[in-house]
Design a protein around this motif. Structure first.
Motif, PDB file in Angstrom:
ATOM      1  N   GLU A   1    -135.667  43.876 -16.812  1.00 13.90           N
ATOM      2  CA  GLU A   1    -136.086  44.127 -15.263  1.00 13.90           C
ATOM      3  C   GLU A   1    -136.720  45.093 -14.786  1.00 13.90           C
ATOM      4  O   GLU A   1    -137.648  45.092 -14.092  1.00 13.90           O
ATOM      5  N   GLN A   2    -136.164  46.205 -15.429  1.00 12.20           N
ATOM      6  CA  GLN A   2    -136.682  47.479 -14.892  1.00 12.20           C
ATOM      7  C   GLN A   2    -138.106  47.824 -15.296  1.00 12.20           C
ATOM      8  O   GLN A   2    -138.921  48.592 -14.602  1.00 12.20           O
TER       9      GLN A   2
ATOM     10  N   LEU B   1    -138.007  37.263 -11.099  1.00  8.46           N
ATOM     11  CA  LEU B   1    -137.187  37.468 -12.097  1.00  8.46           C
ATOM     12  C   LEU B   1    -135.606  36.920 -11.936  1.00  8.46           C
ATOM     13  O   LEU B   1    -134.960  37.146 -10.943  1.00  8.46           O
TER      14      LEU B   1
ATOM     15  N   ARG C   1    -131.256  43.927 -18.026  1.00  9.01           N
ATOM     16  CA  ARG C   1    -131.596  44.850 -17.090  1.00  9.01           C
ATOM     17  C   ARG C   1    -132.594  45.648 -17.386  1.00  9.01           C
ATOM     18  O   ARG C   1    -133.353  46.204 -16.148  1.00  9.01           O
TER      19      ARG C   1
ATOM     20  N   PRO D   1    -132.208  36.811 -14.032  1.00  9.49           N
ATOM     21  CA  PRO D   1    -131.201  37.043 -15.317  1.00  9.49           C
ATOM     22  C   PRO D   1    -130.346  35.890 -15.387  1.00  9.49           C
ATOM     23  O   PRO D   1    -129.969  35.194 -14.495  1.00  9.49           O
TER      24      PRO D   1
END
Length: 833
Positions: free
Chosen positions: A233-234, A247, A230, A249
């Motif tokens: 991603e940020q 993207l 996470r 996950p």
């Protein structure tokens, strides 16, 4: 499929399993073992129409393998090929190959130990050495040995110590197969992985941008866990990415549609960046991946035998895992692997991951073995046997939960727990909750404990688990996340429905009285019921101290239950907890309460006291102090206090100390004499001291102990006479003075005497029956040591005249004769004139 390298060795493998009941296949990545081997055996005569079971460690890999095998046959999953996993099964009447996940194989063996409908059990990716794979193999070998001599077992892996496994499988043959991978260039980036400069997510994001600029195709990034995924991603969202970059996950708790999207080929015009945990390390081919970025980290659960508590920790990968990850870049074309560490660091990585059985909580394993009928794990064949200390703690927990009886046999309640397949703590809580009509709340609590935290940021710092229950209930009613993570809420909701289905409870039913959360959790964690100490600190019923973060409202509760505890510090940190009322504690844990009369040492008053207490583990729930200890009880406690705190509690006066030292001197000469060391005296307190403390109750009383009599009581009359003779308290010197001997060093007793008092004595005085010369400290008139010797004759002959010059100058009024052996000894000042 005919092009796969595995096809070269299938004839050998078939021949071996025709003649033998076990084999090992070591096939490099890309060989095609997972999807080509099971169908190859379908028509073998020895299979005789029975089923092939293949254990696949990960759910995503299991679904993928089953789907690919079915598509190669022109069928859909559930026909010839199917799968079974927790709460998700696709098999039919004609299914011959069943891919199962961990736990499912164990349940199948427990329900039918002979595996009557199964002809071959395949353990795929065995190098991962999961707990259930080790257990499944141990049970399958036992079934093969006792019930099914015709059952075939095949162990498959890409990286494995084949010789060790072959030895376990009665010297089974090992077949090796090369893989089909394309060249992969390795680029080390130690500056990116420097933990002192950056975080895994920042270094991974930087490496992604570099890879997208330098390399073609899709990118697979290995990160230790969902949190880092996470955050990465940020990080990537903060800067611009090339057009068309998506993207994806990929981790175990991600909903299946999102997992499938991560594995599926990218659509035209897009480049896919898959941010994955170790789930993508083996058994998966992610189409289009040409670049792998490896942070070199993995998340694992480590069990602390010291505290009996598991904790998640991030550790470096092994060389074997790093090679597996690197190989993901060369499955369909030449690729590149960016390793966020140095070549030197790579050389220091462990060769293989530590098997899960060696470092995880063994409660579920112990329950399965008890259900199998095994009380001693040594009765089964293991590649690595369960370690003794964690296993003993696991069985102790199971007895506490009522799953095992005092002899270690499984109870009816334990059988019901095993059927649920959840961790024994969770299973016990669910069953107790069902009896209390609280299954909906228990199911939600169980899901919350097994999934990631619903809260992020400052809200996650609040330890109160009931806040998570309220957030979940609000989401169920209105689909509003209320500040919680929506993805986490959905995951918990799905998992709670699984538990409700197992308990046959209505899925839409609300959680009920949330204030009962602490009570239900206390069933799962009877060893983590905490009693308030103050300042956020609690004593847990299992004996461990734990504390909450500062400012927690829950810290005001007299009692809590702490399912989330981090034991890395000296005092455990409470991460998640719920309040528990004293009324519920006394009512629902009555069978675990111990009422006893207790005689104890009160350190504040320095005295022996008695009380009647109600205990839960180490917690004192109630106590009454209107009790008086008997003389025998008091004596016992006093002796224990002296043993624990030291002999200095006794009145060691000068004469008593000298007596002890004299007796120790005699012990150094004669082994049969009492040993007077602290350790020996402490070990024998009851023999020599107990008669002299009768009627005493506190520290003040101990100062009245007749210690000299106590020590003398260790000697008979003859020994006391010998002590006075061979270890005298004083020696009479030539001047007529009786000078005390110092026995503080039993090996060299000291006689400190003024030099003038020894005039006329030729030889050193001796004690111990003439065996030991005393160590003379010859003093000046001011009683300062001028010479230390154990050879007086040599001193008079060689050293006296030098000492005399010095003494005559400093003490001119004293008598310093030229011939000390003919001089008159004196203890007074005598002029030399």
């Amino acid at each position: 499929m005919n092009q796969l390298p595995i096809m070269q060795v299938l004839p050998d493998l078939k021949r071996i399993l025709t003649d033998r009941t076990a084999a090992i296949l070591i096939a490099e990545p890309g060989a095609g073992k997972t999807t080509a081997v099971p169908p190859a055996f379908l028509e073998e005569p020895w299979l005789a129409g029975k089923t092939i079971l293949m254990l696949e460690p990960r759910r995503l890999a299991a679904r993928s393998a089953a789907g690919y095998m079915a598509s190669c046959m022109g069928e859909s999953v559930g026909q010839t090929v199917g799968y079974r996993m927790r709460m998700d099964t696709k098999v039919g009447r004609n299914t011959r190959i069943v891919v199962v996940t961990e736990g499912v194989l164990t349940r199948m063996l427990q329900s039918d130990p002979s595996l009557g409908d199964v002809g071959l059990v395949i353990f795929d990716e065995f190098h991962e050495r999961s707990l259930h794979a080790d257990l499944g193999l141990a049970l399958a070998l036992e079934a093969q040995s006792v019930l099914r001599e015709d059952l075939r077992i095949l162990v498959m892996s890409a990286t494995l110590d084949g010789d060790r496994v072959a030895s376990l499988l009665n010297e089974a043959p090992v077949v090796r197969c090369p893989g089909r991978t394309y060249p992969v260039d390795t680029i080390y980036m130690p500056e990116a992985g420097n933990a002192t400069l950056t975080t895994p997510e920042k270094s991974a994001a930087a490496a992604v941008r570099r890879a997208l600029a330098e390399q073609p195709g899709d990118v697979l990034v290995f990160l230790p866990g969902e949190r880092e995924i996470r955050r990465t991603e940020q990080e990537l969202a903060l800067g611009s990415l090339p057009p068309g970059t998506v993207l994806r996950p990929l981790y175990g708790q991600l909903p299946q549609p999102q997992q499938d999207a991560a594995v599926a080929p990218a659509v035209d015009g897009e480049r896919k960046v898959v941010l994955a945990t170790s789930i993508a390390e083996t058994s998966l081919t992610i189409e289009g991946v040409r670049t792998v970025i490896d942070t070199g980290l993995r998340r694992t659960q480590v069990f602390s035998a010291r505290t009996g508590m598991p904790r998640l920790t991030t550790v470096p990968v092994s060389k074997a895992s790093a090679d597996q990850r690197r190989g993901r870049a060369g499955r369909t074309a030449p690729g590149v692997c960016y390793r966020l560490w140095s070549r030197e660091a790579h050389d220091h990585l462990p060769d293989d991951n530590v098997p899960e059985i060696m470092e995880t909580d063994l409660a579920q394993l112990a329950l399965e073995l008890a259900l199998w009928g095994v009380r001693d794990p040594g009765a089964l064949a293991w590649l690595d046997a369960p370690p003794a200390a964690p296993y003993a703690q696991a069985t102790a927990l199971l007895r506490q939960l009522g799953a095992l009886d005092a002899g270690g046999a499984i109870t009816p309640h334990g059988r019901s727990m095993a059927v649920l397949g959840a961790h024994p703590r969770i299973a016990h809580m669910l069953l107790r909750a069902a009896d209390l009509a609280a299954a909906p709340l228990a199911a939600r609590l169980a899901a919350l404990l097994q999934e990631r935290d619903l809260f992020r940021g400052p809200a996650a710092l609040d330890s109160d688990l009931t806040l998570r229950v309220e957030a979940l209930f609000g989401f169920e009613r209105s689909a509003s996340s209320g500040g919680a993570d929506p993805a986490a809420l959905r995951a918990v909701q799905r998992e709670s429905r699984v538990f409700l289905a197992q308990l046959q409870a209505a899925p839409g039913e609300g959680p009920g009285d949330i204030s009962r959360s602490g009570l239900l959790l206390s069933f799962a964690y009877p060893d983590r019921i905490g009693q308030k100490r103050g300042d956020g600190a609690f004593l847990l019923s299992g004996g461990r101290g734990a504390a909450m973060r500062e400012g927690q409202p829950l810290a005001r509760s007299p009692y809590i239950v702490a399912p989330g505890v981090d034991d890395r510090a000296g005092q455990s940190r409470i991460m998640l907890a719920a309040a528990l009322s004293e009324q519920d504690l006394l009512k629902h844990h009555a069978d675990s309460l111990l009422e006893e009369r207790e005689v104890y040492w009160d350190s504040e008053s320095g005295s022996v006291k008695a009380r009647r207490v109600t205990r839960l583990g180490t917690l004192i729930l109630k106590q009454t102090t209107h009790e008086r200890a008997t003389p025998e009880e008091t004596e016992s406690v006093l002796l224990k206090v002296i043993a624990a705190e030291g002999l200095q509690l006794l009145p060691w006066e000068k004469g008593t100390t000298q007596l002890r030292q004299r007796m120790e001197f005699m012990h150094s000469l004669r082994a049969e004499w009492p040993d007077m060391s602290d350790e020996a005296l402490t070990d024998t307190l009851e023999e020599w001291l107990a008669p002299f403390i009768q009627g005493m109750r506190n520290l003040r009383d101990l100062q009245r102990v007749k210690l000299t009599q106590a020590l003398e009581g260790m000697l008979d009359w003859n020994s006391r006479q010998l002590l006075n003779k061979e270890a005298p308290t004083h020696i009479t010197v030539p001047s007529g003075s009786r000078v005390p001997l110092d026995y503080s060093n039993p090996g060299a007793p000291v006689l400190a005497v003024r030099l003038q008092e020894m005039f006329g004595q030729i030889n050193t005085p001796r004690i111990g029956g003439g065996k030991v010369p005393v160590l003379l400290h010859l003093l000046s008139p001011a009683r300062r040591p001028m010479q230390i010797t154990s050879d007086l004759a040599s001193f008079w002959q060689n050293t006296y005249f030098e000492v005399k010059k010095d003494l005559k100058g400093r003490y001119p009024k004293h008598y310093w004769p030229d011939n000390p052996l003919e001089a008159v000894p004196t203890n007074r000042t005598r002029s030399s004139k």
